[in-house]
Design a protein around this motif. Structure first.
Motif, PDB file in Angstrom:
ATOM      1  N   UNK A 199     146.609  15.179  34.985  1.00 28.94           N
ATOM      2  CA  UNK A 199     145.590  15.781  34.126  1.00 28.94           C
ATOM      3  C   UNK A 199     144.949  14.736  33.227  1.00 28.94           C
ATOM      4  N   UNK A 200     145.750  13.805  32.729  1.00 28.75           N
ATOM      5  CA  UNK A 200     145.244  12.741  31.865  1.00 28.75           C
ATOM      6  C   UNK A 200     146.160  11.533  32.000  1.00 28.75           C
ATOM      7  N   UNK A 201     145.611  10.352  31.719  1.00 26.30           N
ATOM      8  CA  UNK A 201     146.389   9.116  31.745  1.00 26.30           C
ATOM      9  C   UNK A 201     146.216   8.405  30.410  1.00 26.30           C
ATOM     10  N   UNK A 202     147.269   7.700  29.990  1.00 25.63           N
ATOM     11  CA  UNK A 202     147.204   6.987  28.712  1.00 25.63           C
ATOM     12  C   UNK A 202     148.074   5.742  28.794  1.00 25.63           C
ATOM     13  N   UNK A 203     147.679   4.720  28.045  1.00 26.46           N
ATOM     14  CA  UNK A 203     148.409   3.454  28.017  1.00 26.46           C
ATOM     15  C   UNK A 203     149.111   3.217  26.689  1.00 26.46           C
ATOM     16  N   UNK A 204     148.840   4.068  25.694  1.00 32.27           N
ATOM     17  CA  UNK A 204     149.364   3.886  24.344  1.00 32.27           C
ATOM     18  C   UNK A 204     149.861   5.239  23.839  1.00 32.27           C
ATOM     19  N   UNK A 205     151.127   5.306  23.479  1.00 35.45           N
ATOM     20  CA  UNK A 205     151.709   6.576  23.047  1.00 35.45           C
ATOM     21  C   UNK A 205     151.072   7.119  21.776  1.00 35.45           C
ATOM     22  N   UNK A 206     150.432   6.273  21.002  1.00 35.90           N
ATOM     23  CA  UNK A 206     149.766   6.790  19.806  1.00 35.90           C
ATOM     24  C   UNK A 206     148.688   7.810  20.168  1.00 35.90           C
ATOM     25  N   UNK A 207     148.143   7.725  21.383  1.00 34.63           N
ATOM     26  CA  UNK A 207     147.099   8.649  21.798  1.00 34.63           C
ATOM     27  C   UNK A 207     147.598   9.924  22.438  1.00 34.63           C
ATOM     28  N   UNK A 208     148.899  10.021  22.709  1.00 35.16           N
ATOM     29  CA  UNK A 208     149.408  11.192  23.435  1.00 35.16           C
ATOM     30  C   UNK A 208     149.237  12.510  22.684  1.00 35.16           C
ATOM     31  N   UNK A 209     149.561  12.595  21.396  1.00 35.74           N
ATOM     32  CA  UNK A 209     149.380  13.888  20.724  1.00 35.74           C
ATOM     33  C   UNK A 209     147.952  14.412  20.804  1.00 35.74           C
ATOM     34  N   UNK A 210     146.975  13.518  20.699  1.00 36.60           N
ATOM     35  CA  UNK A 210     145.588  13.943  20.800  1.00 36.60           C
ATOM     36  C   UNK A 210     145.245  14.475  22.177  1.00 36.60           C
ATOM     37  N   UNK A 211     145.760  13.840  23.215  1.00 34.08           N
ATOM     38  CA  UNK A 211     145.532  14.325  24.579  1.00 34.08           C
ATOM     39  C   UNK A 211     146.105  15.724  24.764  1.00 34.08           C
ATOM     40  N   UNK A 212     147.306  15.939  24.272  1.00 37.30           N
ATOM     41  CA  UNK A 212     147.926  17.250  24.400  1.00 37.30           C
ATOM     42  C   UNK A 212     147.175  18.294  23.596  1.00 37.30           C
ATOM     43  N   UNK A 213     146.731  17.941  22.411  1.00 35.21           N
ATOM     44  CA  UNK A 213     145.996  18.882  21.579  1.00 35.21           C
ATOM     45  C   UNK A 213     144.704  19.309  22.254  1.00 35.21           C
ATOM     46  N   UNK A 214     143.997  18.336  22.861  1.00 30.64           N
ATOM     47  CA  UNK A 214     142.748  18.696  23.551  1.00 30.64           C
ATOM     48  C   UNK A 214     143.024  19.597  24.753  1.00 30.64           C
ATOM     49  N   UNK A 215     144.093  19.301  25.486  1.00 26.80           N
ATOM     50  CA  UNK A 215     144.427  20.128  26.624  1.00 26.80           C
ATOM     51  C   UNK A 215     144.787  21.545  26.227  1.00 26.80           C
ATOM     52  N   UNK A 216     145.548  21.685  25.135  1.00 26.25           N
ATOM     53  CA  UNK A 216     145.930  23.016  24.682  1.00 26.25           C
ATOM     54  C   UNK A 216     144.731  23.789  24.153  1.00 26.25           C
ATOM     55  N   UNK A 217     143.806  23.089  23.481  1.00 26.11           N
ATOM     56  CA  UNK A 217     142.611  23.753  22.982  1.00 26.11           C
ATOM     57  C   UNK A 217     141.788  24.305  24.131  1.00 26.11           C
ATOM     58  N   UNK A 218     141.703  23.526  25.220  1.00 27.42           N
ATOM     59  CA  UNK A 218     140.973  23.994  26.394  1.00 27.42           C
ATOM     60  C   UNK A 218     141.632  25.189  27.047  1.00 27.42           C
ATOM     61  N   UNK A 219     142.961  25.177  27.113  1.00 28.69           N
ATOM     62  CA  UNK A 219     143.679  26.302  27.710  1.00 28.69           C
ATOM     63  C   UNK A 219     143.530  27.553  26.853  1.00 28.69           C
ATOM     64  N   UNK A 220     143.596  27.383  25.529  1.00 28.07           N
ATOM     65  CA  UNK A 220     143.440  28.535  24.652  1.00 28.07           C
ATOM     66  C   UNK A 220     142.060  29.136  24.766  1.00 28.07           C
ATOM     67  N   UNK A 221     141.046  28.275  24.854  1.00 21.63           N
ATOM     68  CA  UNK A 221     139.680  28.779  24.976  1.00 21.63           C
ATOM     69  C   UNK A 221     139.497  29.519  26.294  1.00 21.63           C
ATOM     70  N   UNK A 222     140.081  28.991  27.363  1.00 19.25           N
ATOM     71  CA  UNK A 222     139.984  29.654  28.662  1.00 19.25           C
ATOM     72  C   UNK A 222     140.670  31.009  28.636  1.00 19.25           C
ATOM     73  N   UNK A 223     141.797  31.097  27.904  1.00 22.92           N
ATOM     74  CA  UNK A 223     142.529  32.350  27.842  1.00 22.92           C
ATOM     75  C   UNK A 223     141.740  33.425  27.099  1.00 22.92           C
ATOM     76  N   UNK A 224     140.835  33.006  26.191  1.00 18.93           N
ATOM     77  CA  UNK A 224     140.078  33.986  25.396  1.00 18.93           C
ATOM     78  C   UNK A 224     138.820  34.469  26.119  1.00 18.93           C
ATOM     79  N   UNK A 225     138.402  33.791  27.180  1.00 19.34           N
ATOM     80  CA  UNK A 225     137.177  34.177  27.865  1.00 19.34           C
ATOM     81  C   UNK A 225     137.448  35.183  28.975  1.00 19.34           C
TER      82      UNK A 225
END
Length: 225
Positions: A199-225
């Motif tokens: 789903x996503x690739x990253x080279x620096x763990x500092x960026x992982x929380x942001x990737x997960x947050x964006x993915x969850x936001x997308x899933x939540x939005x899809x669930x509401x439509x």
């Protein structure tokens, strides 16, 4: 909603290849065989200790019937010094702390023997952040079979799961389990990033929380439509 993030261990959370190499080479020295270099041992990591030892034996002209004994020897050497050279990848502790503070439950699903995995996590100060650890000797099957990942999710009592790993084995495990896969690109994968489903690739763990947050936001939005 109980959201879990489950991690592979070797090559994902920690760079452990040098300690694995040291254990392998101690066994080879005892068997009067030449040592293997770090790059070669690293290529053998990913399918669990028995498979790694099988590959070491094949290139070192060791008799197959010695596999059980030599696997035990390598594990004993590893357990005697499994974190002498092993370190978490940069940003791992910070990322885990952020995810835990955000309410995620965290787990580890690894093909490393579970006792060794727990010892590494404890020695490196990471163990308190994890609510479940499933090692390669817990079940009769190992990754890429999805059963260990599913067991880890069950122990976390998770409603949603994301899996973070570094290798083709991890990608195949996620695909078989039907969960999103986030690929850490600086670990022990054998081939190109593009060849691995993720789903996503990253080279620096500092960026992982942001990737997960964006993915969850997308899933939540899809669930509401």
């Amino acid at each position: 909603m109980r959201r879990a993030v489950i991690f592979d261990l070797d090559g994902t959370l920690v760079d452990s290849a040098a300690d694995i190499q040291a254990a392998v080479n101690r066994m080879l020295a005892e068997e009067q065989r030449a040592p293997l270099d770090l790059a070669q041992v690293t290529r053998f990591i990913g399918n669990g200790l028995p498979r790694l030892v099988e590959r070491v034996m094949a290139v070192s002209d060791l008799a197959p019937e010695q596999h059980g004994r030599l696997t035990a020897v390598v594990l004993a050497h590893y357990n005697a010094g499994g974190t002498a050279l092993t370190r978490p990848y940069p940003g791992v502790m910070q990322a885990l702390t952020v995810l835990a503070a955000r309410g995620h439950v965290l787990g580890v699903c690894t093909n490393k023997p579970e006792g060794a995995a727990r010892a590494v996590l404890t020695d490196l100060g990471l163990m308190p952040l994890f609510q479940a650890v499933v090692g390669g000797d817990r079940l009769a099957v190992t990754k890429p079979d999805p059963a260990p990942l599913r067991l880890c999710a069950e122990e976390l009592e998770a409603d949603e799961v994301a899996f973070v790993g570094d290798s083709e084995v991890d990608a195949a495990t996620s695909e078989a389990a039907g969960v999103p896969f986030l690929l850490f690109t600086e670990g022990y994968r054998k081939g190109p990033v593009e060849a691995m489903p993720h789903r996503a690739a990253f080279a620096d763990f500092h960026g992982l929380p942001g990737l997960l947050l964006r993915g969850e936001a997308g899933e939540d939005a899809a669930a509401r439509t």
